[in-house]
Write a protein that holds these residues in place. Sequence first.
Motif, mmCIF file in Angstrom:
data_model
loop_
_atom_site.group_PDB
_atom_site.id
_atom_site.type_symbol
_atom_site.label_atom_id
_atom_site.label_comp_id
_atom_site.label_asym_id
_atom_site.label_seq_id
_atom_site.Cartn_x
_atom_site.Cartn_y
_atom_site.Cartn_z
ATOM 1 N N ASN A 1 21.184 -3.372 46.848
ATOM 2 C CA ASN A 1 21.779 -3.701 48.071
ATOM 3 C C ASN A 1 20.551 -3.342 49.236
ATOM 4 O O ASN A 1 20.825 -2.798 49.880
ATOM 5 N N ASN B 1 16.934 8.902 56.534
ATOM 6 C CA ASN B 1 17.930 8.501 54.845
ATOM 7 C C ASN B 1 17.492 7.554 54.476
ATOM 8 O O ASN B 1 17.112 7.190 53.148
ATOM 9 N N ILE B 2 18.523 6.490 55.483
ATOM 10 C CA ILE B 2 18.179 4.687 54.603
ATOM 11 C C ILE B 2 16.600 4.646 54.727
ATOM 12 O O ILE B 2 16.438 3.804 54.098
ATOM 13 N N GLU B 3 15.837 5.099 55.328
ATOM 14 C CA GLU B 3 14.495 4.585 55.048
ATOM 15 C C GLU B 3 14.383 4.987 53.907
ATOM 16 O O GLU B 3 13.208 4.070 53.143
ATOM 17 N N LYS B 4 14.493 6.145 53.148
ATOM 18 C CA LYS B 4 13.987 6.703 51.935
ATOM 19 C C LYS B 4 14.361 5.743 51.037
ATOM 20 O O LYS B 4 13.999 5.635 50.021
ATOM 21 N N ARG B 5 16.270 5.955 51.417
ATOM 22 C CA ARG B 5 16.259 4.774 50.047
ATOM 23 C C ARG B 5 15.594 3.184 49.751
ATOM 24 O O ARG B 5 15.788 2.761 49.161
ATOM 25 N N LEU B 6 15.757 2.536 51.417
ATOM 26 C CA LEU B 6 14.961 1.549 51.974
ATOM 27 C C LEU B 6 13.537 1.270 50.306
ATOM 28 O O LEU B 6 13.684 1.065 49.424
ATOM 29 N N LYS B 7 13.328 2.967 51.104
ATOM 30 C CA LYS B 7 11.833 3.094 50.503
ATOM 31 C C LYS B 7 11.964 2.444 48.824
ATOM 32 O O LYS B 7 11.134 2.501 48.152
ATOM 33 N N GLU B 8 12.669 3.744 48.255
ATOM 34 C CA GLU B 8 13.019 3.617 46.549
ATOM 35 C C GLU B 8 13.396 2.349 45.872
ATOM 36 O O GLU B 8 12.648 1.775 44.938
ATOM 37 N N ASN B 9 14.316 1.460 47.173
ATOM 38 C CA ASN B 9 14.808 0.844 46.673
ATOM 39 C C ASN B 9 13.431 -0.543 46.611
ATOM 40 O O ASN B 9 13.501 -1.592 45.465
ATOM 41 N N LEU C 1 21.319 -1.931 53.389
ATOM 42 C CA LEU C 1 20.373 -0.969 53.420
ATOM 43 C C LEU C 1 19.923 -1.469 55.179
ATOM 44 O O LEU C 1 19.699 -0.713 56.172
#
Length: 244
Positions: A114, A152-160, A118
């Motif tokens: 996603n 939060n979104i940047e963290k999730r993007l980095k993980e993805n 994101l």
Amino acid sequence: IANRFAQKYIYFTLDRANTGTNSAILFLKNQSEEKRTEVESAERAMQEYREKHKMASLGENKSVVQEKVGSLGSNLVQVQLEQSSLKTLIDTVEDFQKNGRDLFELTAITSYGNISSLKNELDGLKAERRQLAERYLDEWPRMKENALGIENIEKRLKENIALAIAELRTRYAFAIERESRLRADLAAAENDARDFDRVTIDYKFLEQDAATKRSSYNMVNDRLNETTIVSQLENVNIKVLDRA
């Protein structure tokens, strides 16, 4: 006396002719028996060879192996192309990371999971922050809420993104492993195909040998039959026309 002498001569000539014919028949019978034994031996060798190599299904098995060789060859080409494509993608990602370029320019990254949604959500939060910044300070509750959402979104993007890159590397490693397996399977299938060819060639030699011996046997039998028929005919046409 003259009549008796003439009759003796006729018997002598007839006996000599019969003796030669009988010798020929005996010789041909021996030859026929030898040839028959050779034919039986050749046909037995063919039968044993068929059973040993399961030639009842040889044609079917050979067809399966040939199809397998073709399929494995095609799959090998496909996995090599996939491997090359993945290696190019990985090199591109590493080049982007090294030079600080935007990974979102790469479809291989944005199409994973996603990440695309994101990224759109992040762009929306940043646009909202620019609007809020025109009216509020950073300590304003809505500004803090926005900052938290962006974080939060940047963290999730980095993980993805990390997962997307890891998946590329995993797929590349799997492609290398699959290529190795396909090469081994293809080599084994090609070896099986060569074995089938060798079996077929060897059997053809056995067939030719049996056919040659069968032909020789038939020729001897034909000659024996001819000689036997001749022996049953009157071999001497000498007759006493006028008795003394």
